[in-house]
Write a protein that holds these residues in place. Structure first.
Motif, PDB file in Angstrom:
ATOM      1  N   VAL A   1      -3.227  -8.186 -16.566  1.00  0.00           N
ATOM      2  CA  VAL A   1      -3.299  -6.981 -17.387  1.00  0.00           C
ATOM      3  C   VAL A   1      -2.380  -5.935 -16.773  1.00  0.00           C
ATOM      4  N   GLN A   2      -2.004  -4.947 -17.565  1.00  0.00           N
ATOM      5  CA  GLN A   2      -1.186  -3.860 -17.020  1.00  0.00           C
ATOM      6  C   GLN A   2      -2.044  -2.878 -16.237  1.00  0.00           C
ATOM      7  N   HIS A   3      -3.160  -2.474 -16.823  1.00  0.00           N
ATOM      8  CA  HIS A   3      -3.983  -1.428 -16.238  1.00  0.00           C
ATOM      9  C   HIS A   3      -5.417  -1.923 -16.114  1.00  0.00           C
ATOM     10  N   PHE A   4      -6.031  -1.641 -14.991  1.00  0.00           N
ATOM     11  CA  PHE A   4      -7.407  -2.079 -14.734  1.00  0.00           C
ATOM     12  C   PHE A   4      -8.207  -0.867 -14.275  1.00  0.00           C
TER      13      PHE A   4
ATOM     14  N   PRO B   1      -3.996  -6.762 -12.130  1.00  0.00           N
ATOM     15  CA  PRO B   1      -3.240  -5.691 -12.792  1.00  0.00           C
ATOM     16  C   PRO B   1      -1.807  -5.631 -12.268  1.00  0.00           C
ATOM     17  N   THR B   2      -0.862  -5.395 -13.179  1.00  0.00           N
ATOM     18  CA  THR B   2       0.538  -5.343 -12.783  1.00  0.00           C
ATOM     19  C   THR B   2       1.025  -3.928 -12.506  1.00  0.00           C
ATOM     20  N   GLU B   3       0.318  -2.921 -13.032  1.00  0.00           N
ATOM     21  CA  GLU B   3       0.791  -1.548 -12.858  1.00  0.00           C
ATOM     22  C   GLU B   3      -0.227  -0.618 -12.214  1.00  0.00           C
ATOM     23  N   THR B   4      -1.464  -0.612 -12.730  1.00  0.00           N
ATOM     24  CA  THR B   4      -2.421   0.410 -12.313  1.00  0.00           C
ATOM     25  C   THR B   4      -3.781  -0.183 -12.004  1.00  0.00           C
ATOM     26  N   ILE B   5      -4.354   0.273 -10.899  1.00  0.00           N
ATOM     27  CA  ILE B   5      -5.774   0.052 -10.617  1.00  0.00           C
ATOM     28  C   ILE B   5      -6.373   1.446 -10.493  1.00  0.00           C
ATOM     29  N   PHE B   6      -7.326   1.760 -11.349  1.00  0.00           N
ATOM     30  CA  PHE B   6      -7.985   3.062 -11.315  1.00  0.00           C
ATOM     31  C   PHE B   6      -9.462   2.819 -11.076  1.00  0.00           C
ATOM     32  N   ALA B   7      -9.963   3.303  -9.954  1.00  0.00           N
ATOM     33  CA  ALA B   7     -11.370   3.116  -9.606  1.00  0.00           C
ATOM     34  C   ALA B   7     -12.005   4.485  -9.407  1.00  0.00           C
ATOM     35  N   ALA B   8     -13.182   4.683 -10.018  1.00  0.00           N
ATOM     36  CA  ALA B   8     -13.810   5.999  -9.946  1.00  0.00           C
ATOM     37  C   ALA B   8     -15.322   5.883  -9.824  1.00  0.00           C
ATOM     38  N   PHE B   9     -15.894   6.845  -9.125  1.00  0.00           N
ATOM     39  CA  PHE B   9     -17.338   7.047  -9.064  1.00  0.00           C
ATOM     40  C   PHE B   9     -17.666   8.259  -9.912  1.00  0.00           C
TER      41      PHE B   9
ATOM     42  N   ASN C   1     -16.613  -7.199  -1.010  1.00  0.00           N
ATOM     43  CA  ASN C   1     -16.532  -8.563  -1.539  1.00  0.00           C
ATOM     44  C   ASN C   1     -16.460  -8.556  -3.060  1.00  0.00           C
ATOM     45  N   ARG C   2     -17.261  -7.693  -3.689  1.00  0.00           N
ATOM     46  CA  ARG C   2     -17.271  -7.618  -5.155  1.00  0.00           C
ATOM     47  C   ARG C   2     -15.937  -7.099  -5.687  1.00  0.00           C
ATOM     48  N   LEU C   3     -15.368  -6.099  -5.017  1.00  0.00           N
ATOM     49  CA  LEU C   3     -14.055  -5.597  -5.438  1.00  0.00           C
ATOM     50  C   LEU C   3     -12.994  -6.681  -5.317  1.00  0.00           C
ATOM     51  N   GLU C   4     -13.007  -7.411  -4.208  1.00  0.00           N
ATOM     52  CA  GLU C   4     -12.042  -8.502  -4.018  1.00  0.00           C
ATOM     53  C   GLU C   4     -12.221  -9.575  -5.085  1.00  0.00           C
ATOM     54  N   GLN C   5     -13.480  -9.867  -5.437  1.00  0.00           N
ATOM     55  CA  GLN C   5     -13.757 -10.858  -6.464  1.00  0.00           C
ATOM     56  C   GLN C   5     -13.184 -10.408  -7.810  1.00  0.00           C
ATOM     57  N   LEU C   6     -13.418  -9.156  -8.167  1.00  0.00           N
ATOM     58  CA  LEU C   6     -12.900  -8.639  -9.432  1.00  0.00           C
ATOM     59  C   LEU C   6     -11.370  -8.642  -9.464  1.00  0.00           C
ATOM     60  N   LEU C   7     -10.756  -8.236  -8.358  1.00  0.00           N
ATOM     61  CA  LEU C   7      -9.298  -8.202  -8.316  1.00  0.00           C
ATOM     62  C   LEU C   7      -8.709  -9.605  -8.264  1.00  0.00           C
TER      63      LEU C   7
END
Length: 75
Positions: free
Chosen positions: A6-9, A47-55, A36-42
């Motif tokens: 995907v381009q953006h995640f 993503p080829t351009e953007t990873i946006f993670a927010a709380f 571990n969960r973040l690594e699993q999802l990634l």
């Protein structure tokens, strides 16, 4: 399985944090489960351009009271 390209995640980390805090016994264990969960999802989504993670911020006191009441009634 092959990763999905995907381009953006965009990630809402509150859901992940809620899940791992219910299974983790110490802060270190929670941190490890979270990473571990973040690594699993990634690994699943590349993503080829953007990873946006927010709380989200801290819940307003009215919402916390409502959740406490709901938990009390369900137990």
């Amino acid at each position: 399985s092959h990763p999905i390209r995907v381009q953006h995640f965009f990630l809402d980390l509150n859901g992940i944090l809620h899940d791992v805090t219910s299974r983790g016994s110490t802060m270190e264990h929670v941190r490890q489960l979270f990473c571990n969960r973040l690594e699993q999802l990634l690994g699943l989504v590349r993503p080829t351009e953007t990873i946006f993670a927010a709380f989200d911020g801290v819940a307003p006191s009215a919402k916390m009271r409502q959740q406490r009441c709901r938990r009390f009634l369900s137990s």
